[in-house]
Scaffold this active site. Sequence first.
Site, PDB file in Angstrom:
ATOM      1  N   GLY A   1       0.818  -1.200   0.000  1.00  0.00           N
ATOM      2  CA  GLY A   1       0.000   0.000   0.000  1.00  0.00           C
ATOM      3  C   GLY A   1       0.858   1.259   0.000  1.00  0.00           C
ATOM      4  O   GLY A   1       2.062   1.217   0.287  1.00  0.00           O
ATOM      5  N   CYS A   2       0.229   2.376  -0.301  1.00  0.00           N
ATOM      6  CA  CYS A   2       0.974   3.630  -0.407  1.00  0.00           C
ATOM      7  C   CYS A   2       1.498   4.098   0.948  1.00  0.00           C
ATOM      8  O   CYS A   2       2.697   4.399   1.084  1.00  0.00           O
ATOM      9  CB  CYS A   2       0.112   4.706  -1.057  1.00  0.00           C
ATOM     10  SG  CYS A   2      -1.520   4.933  -0.304  1.00  0.00           S
ATOM     11  N   TYR A   3       0.643   4.144   1.959  1.00  0.00           N
ATOM     12  CA  TYR A   3       1.104   4.527   3.290  1.00  0.00           C
ATOM     13  C   TYR A   3       2.172   3.556   3.823  1.00  0.00           C
ATOM     14  O   TYR A   3       3.217   3.991   4.330  1.00  0.00           O
ATOM     15  CB  TYR A   3      -0.059   4.583   4.279  1.00  0.00           C
ATOM     16  CG  TYR A   3      -0.935   5.808   4.208  1.00  0.00           C
ATOM     17  CD1 TYR A   3      -0.409   7.100   4.275  1.00  0.00           C
ATOM     18  CD2 TYR A   3      -2.324   5.682   4.116  1.00  0.00           C
ATOM     19  CE1 TYR A   3      -1.234   8.217   4.242  1.00  0.00           C
ATOM     20  CE2 TYR A   3      -3.158   6.800   4.086  1.00  0.00           C
ATOM     21  CZ  TYR A   3      -2.608   8.059   4.145  1.00  0.00           C
ATOM     22  OH  TYR A   3      -3.431   9.163   4.121  1.00  0.00           O
TER      23      TYR A   3
END
Length: 343
Positions: free
Chosen positions: A158-160
């Site tokens: 995921g991005c985070y």
Amino acid sequence: MPLASSSDQIIRSAVLGAAGYSGAELCALLSANPYFSLDYAFASAGRTAEPLSNLYPRFTNAIDIMVEPWQDERISSLQVDVAFLALPHEASEAVTPLLLAAGIVVVDLSGAFRLKQAELYPKYYGYQHQHPQLLNDAVYCLMEWLHEAPGNLISVPGCYPTACSLALLPLIKADMLAKQCIPVINATSGVSGAGRKAALSTSFCEVGLNAYGFFGHRHRPEIEQNLGRKVVFTPHLGNFKRGILATSVVTLKPDVSPEQVKHAFTAAYQYKPLVRLLTQSPNVANVAGTPYCDIYWQQDGEQLVVVSAIDNLLKGAAAQAMQAANVRFNKPETSGLFSGVVA
């Protein structure tokens, strides 16, 4: 049937979810990668076929491909080596076994195969995982910390978690954090992180700066899985288009010197071309439209603040997927990442 790949053969690909932001970025990266061809682009079944440039005018005269409505029946006629899935989590989970059975490599950008514990999905994703046997088969490709060869099912972080994990893993792998330290992470994403679907809560005119997802955000267990320890993770939504800025606060063991901290980051990333260690705090404006993660830190005794910045659609999604596919098919890792058409 999929094609067998060789060192000099072009890798044929399809993008499912090409109408979304990350899917469109993948189309751009694949079109710019000399080792891959973009052969199919699909959107949801209810859509009408139309050129990608109708959806994203910046691709006019640059990417000539039709975005077609997807049906599972298409799998039997797909002449591709790899399918990139920029789909909702449950949709990715449903179509992945069908693609794998057809001998097609799957690069999944959703959260469907990121967590190794199936029992976490009802709590953090809101549904019961239907293919838990695939969770162990999936190779989680946080590329700068990849220690095994990607197989036929690639799970893109995921991005985070990408931004937070790249910031803290050098310290954890060097065993520098105090035993009782619980990292406190505050991360702010631009509105593109919520996807392209219109919603009042993510409308650019309505967004200011707000925190959300306290303790229950789906990326929290993914970050904890990567770091091997509990964290306090609070995401924020900011009034900008794209990018993530993550600020991570940790307590070091006594007597960890600034020189040791610097060595930990340098040793981890000196041969990693997509991580830039900065001498000033990152700005999301400087990573937007790029595949980089920028990292900076400041130490005050046993307290350390690490700031990391990425483009949520690129290093946090499409560019990392492209990295993983390059490695999977024995191509240069950063191929296609610096000449794509991005906004």
